[in-house]
Design a protein around this motif. Structure first.
Motif, short mmCIF file in Angstrom:
data_model
loop_
_atom_site.label_atom_id
_atom_site.label_comp_id
_atom_site.label_asym_id
_atom_site.label_seq_id
_atom_site.Cartn_x
_atom_site.Cartn_y
_atom_site.Cartn_z
N LEU A 32 0.82 -1.29 0.11
CA LEU A 32 -0.01 -0.08 0.12
C LEU A 32 0.82 1.34 -0.09
N LEU A 33 1.93 1.29 0.68
CA LEU A 33 2.67 2.41 0.74
C LEU A 33 3.47 2.82 -0.59
N LYS A 34 3.64 1.54 -1.46
CA LYS A 34 4.13 1.89 -2.75
C LYS A 34 3.26 2.60 -3.50
N MET A 35 1.93 2.90 -3.24
CA MET A 35 0.93 3.48 -3.88
C MET A 35 1.22 4.88 -3.66
N ALA A 36 1.77 5.42 -2.58
CA ALA A 36 1.84 6.81 -2.32
C ALA A 36 2.39 7.67 -3.55
N PRO A 37 3.54 7.31 -3.97
CA PRO A 37 4.06 7.89 -5.20
C PRO A 37 3.40 8.00 -6.40
N VAL A 38 2.55 6.95 -6.46
CA VAL A 38 1.73 6.66 -7.53
C VAL A 38 0.72 7.66 -7.74
N LEU A 39 -0.08 7.79 -6.52
CA LEU A 39 -0.98 8.75 -6.27
C LEU A 39 -0.78 10.10 -6.54
N GLN A 40 0.68 10.47 -5.78
CA GLN A 40 1.08 11.73 -6.12
C GLN A 40 1.27 12.13 -7.32
N ARG A 41 2.06 11.34 -8.26
CA ARG A 41 2.19 11.41 -9.63
C ARG A 41 0.59 11.82 -10.45
N LEU A 42 -0.25 10.99 -9.99
CA LEU A 42 -1.72 11.24 -10.82
C LEU A 42 -2.29 12.50 -10.20
N GLY A 43 -1.78 12.86 -9.26
CA GLY A 43 -2.63 14.08 -8.54
C GLY A 43 -1.73 15.55 -9.29
N ALA A 44 -0.64 15.16 -9.73
CA ALA A 44 0.37 16.05 -10.10
C ALA A 44 0.10 16.79 -11.57
N ARG A 45 -0.39 15.70 -12.61
CA ARG A 45 -0.46 15.86 -13.81
C ARG A 45 -1.44 15.06 -14.59
N GLN A 46 -1.80 15.24 -15.77
CA GLN A 46 -2.27 14.59 -16.74
C GLN A 46 -1.67 14.54 -17.76
N THR B 184 3.08 5.79 -19.10
CA THR B 184 4.58 5.85 -19.20
C THR B 184 4.84 7.43 -18.90
N GLU B 185 4.17 8.13 -19.45
CA GLU B 185 4.59 9.69 -19.42
C GLU B 185 4.47 10.19 -18.05
N VAL B 186 3.11 9.84 -17.47
CA VAL B 186 2.86 10.46 -15.89
C VAL B 186 3.54 9.54 -14.79
N LEU B 187 3.57 8.31 -15.00
CA LEU B 187 3.94 7.42 -13.81
C LEU B 187 5.30 6.57 -14.04
N GLY B 188 5.86 6.62 -15.24
CA GLY B 188 6.94 6.02 -15.40
C GLY B 188 6.68 4.76 -15.90
N GLU B 189 7.73 3.66 -15.79
CA GLU B 189 7.47 2.17 -16.27
C GLU B 189 7.41 1.29 -14.83
N ASP B 190 8.19 1.57 -13.87
CA ASP B 190 8.58 0.70 -12.93
C ASP B 190 7.79 0.68 -11.80
N GLY B 191 7.65 -0.22 -10.93
CA GLY B 191 7.11 -0.43 -9.65
C GLY B 191 5.57 -0.72 -9.59
N PHE B 192 5.09 -1.03 -10.91
CA PHE B 192 3.52 -1.36 -10.68
C PHE B 192 3.30 -2.27 -12.37
#
Length: 455
Positions: free
Chosen positions: A239-253, A342-350
């Motif tokens: 669940l903690l690994k979702m924190a950066p994913v959520l931050q990136r989704l909240g930062a941009r489209q 890929t643009e918003v989240l990258g490719e690794d960790g999920f």
């Protein structure tokens, strides 16, 4: 007679009465219970001279099909609804609407949501905007013409009021276009999705919905190692690994990807489609509310809506799942979505798994029907313009475009007095209501359009 009464006129009064009556039928979906409302409309149209059918997979949830052909079409027959095209080769113009609504909590309303009250110049109730008002305007316009003895000089006028739009159309438009396509085949279709006036940089604009975004929903999964929650370091918390994913989704489209419709929208606003970022920045500076509504039309969007992890409070989750609602303009698909991820989240960790793939749909921007709408607005609201828009969600138009690829389908019900910024927050909300003058304005449009297209 009041000034407002004289402005409304006979078709407008008829549309207002029909709207109030339709609101009083509780058609909250689920369960829908559209039968009584459909029978009411069928009787009204039959009395005016239309041939009507009620068809549905569930007898309690029928769809109404009403048709008015030219004088040379002959009398109604038992199979009168089975023709695939107008007998004289002219166009078949279809006015489409749905009679089901979303739910409403009376405790949140000023007027009971099923009262159809007329107060302060508005008709109040669930469905007043979405979309019993348009159904009422379409039916009143068509019935008034038929009672006067008008019949199309060419082609045919079709009124289709369906059930079940609010939950996807399985009992409504999707069912009727796949089970009985010959009964609703049409060349031109006018449905919901546009028409409320808005002002931008000193211009009065009416949006005509030419496209609807598709849905490419996906799930993001992170993995870890389970452990007892009393010892946080014992496991690897997914669940903690979702924190950066959520931050990136909240930062941009994802970056903008303009289609024909979104380019036409920006040009219609006087902005440069070659610089969409600059264009939306200018819209935001003029009216931030318009930017909120128009920016999703410019490309793929991601909205995280649900997250889940451990099923027990005392277990460190070994897996976390984030569900993302992804909307995609017509012409774009999974390739563009994956590029956006890929643009918003990258490719690794999920991991990424698509759970739904429905492509967007559209009709051409430059057509004779668009020309008729543009001319009518120019005549009735001098100086105003129409601009193409894209619906970030979807309507029943998608079923007709899929069944009849050559059909030109637009979302348009003109509102001159109640602007977009006033009506949009009321749709699916408390105190839904419509200015009675706009009910009349819409009825005039549907009446005039039939005369112009069908003669």
């Amino acid at each position: 007679m009041s000034a407002q009464d004289s402005e409304i006129g006979q078709p407008g009064t008829e549309a207002q009465d029909l709207l109030q009556a339709l609101i009083r039928f509780n058609t909250v979906n689920p369960p829908g219970n559209e039968l009584a409302a459909q029978e009411f409309l069928a009787e009204h149209l039959t009395d005016a001279g239309f041939r009507c059918e009620l068809l549905g997979a569930d007898p309690a949830r029928p769809n109404l099909i009403a048709r008015l052909g030219g004088a040379n079409h002959g009398p109604a027959t038992a199979r009168g609804g089975d023709r695939g095209a107008a007998q004289d080769g002219g166009p078949r113009l279809c006015y489409l609407g749905h009679v089901d609504t979303v739910l409403a909590d009376p405790s949140e309303w000023t007027h009971d949501p099923w009262s159809g009250d007329l107060a302060d110049g508005f008709v109040w109730g669930r469905g007043a905007l979405d979309m019993k008002s348009q159904v009422a305007a379409e039916v009143a316009a068509a019935a008034s013409l038929a009672r006067e003895g008008w019949r199309p000089a060419r082609g045919e006028l079709l009124i289709v009021a369906v059930a079940d739009e609010e939950t996807g159309g399985a009992w409504g438009a999707r069912w009727i276009t796949t089970t009985h396509p010959e009964k609703v085949r049409c060349d031109l279709l006018v449905n919901e999705g546009g028409g409320a006036v808005f002002e931008y940089a000193g211009r009065r604009c009416y949006g005509v919905c030419c496209a609807e975004k598709g849905v490419f929903r996906f799930t993001l999964t992170t993995d870890g190692v389970a452990g007892h929650a009393s010892m946080p370091a014992m496991g690897d918390n997914a669940l903690l690994k979702m924190a950066p994913v959520l931050q990136r989704l909240g930062a941009r489209q994802p970056a903008y990807q303009l289609t024909d419709v979104s380019q036409a929208l920006l040009r219609g606003l006087g902005e440069d489609p070659a610089d969409p970022a600059g264009a939306i920045a200018q819209v935001r500076a003029v009216d931030p509310r318009l930017a909120v509504m128009f920016e999703p039309m410019l490309g793929v969007t991601f909205t995280p809506t649900r997250i889940s992890a451990s099923e027990k409070i005392n277990v460190i989750p070994s897996r976390a799942e984030l569900r993302v609602d992804c909307r995609v303009p017509p012409g774009l698909g999974e390739e563009e979505v994956r590029r956006g991820i890929t643009e918003v989240l990258g490719e690794d960790g999920f991991r990424v798994d698509f759970t739904e793939r429905v492509r967007g749909n559209h009709s051409a921007v430059r057509t004779e029907l668009m020309g008729e709408i543009s001319r009518w607005i120019a005549e009735r609201d001098p100086g105003a313009e129409v601009v193409p828009i894209m619906l970030p969600g979807f309507s029943d138009s998608r079923h007709f475009r899929e069944a009849f690829p050559e059909c030109v389908a637009y979302g348009f019900c003109p509102h001159r007095h109640q602007p977009l910024m006033h009506s949009a927050p009321l749709i699916h909300g408390a105190d839904e209501r419509i200015d009675v003058r706009d009910v009349a304005f819409a009825a005039e449009f549907f009446r005039d359009l039939a005369l112009r297209v069908l003669g």
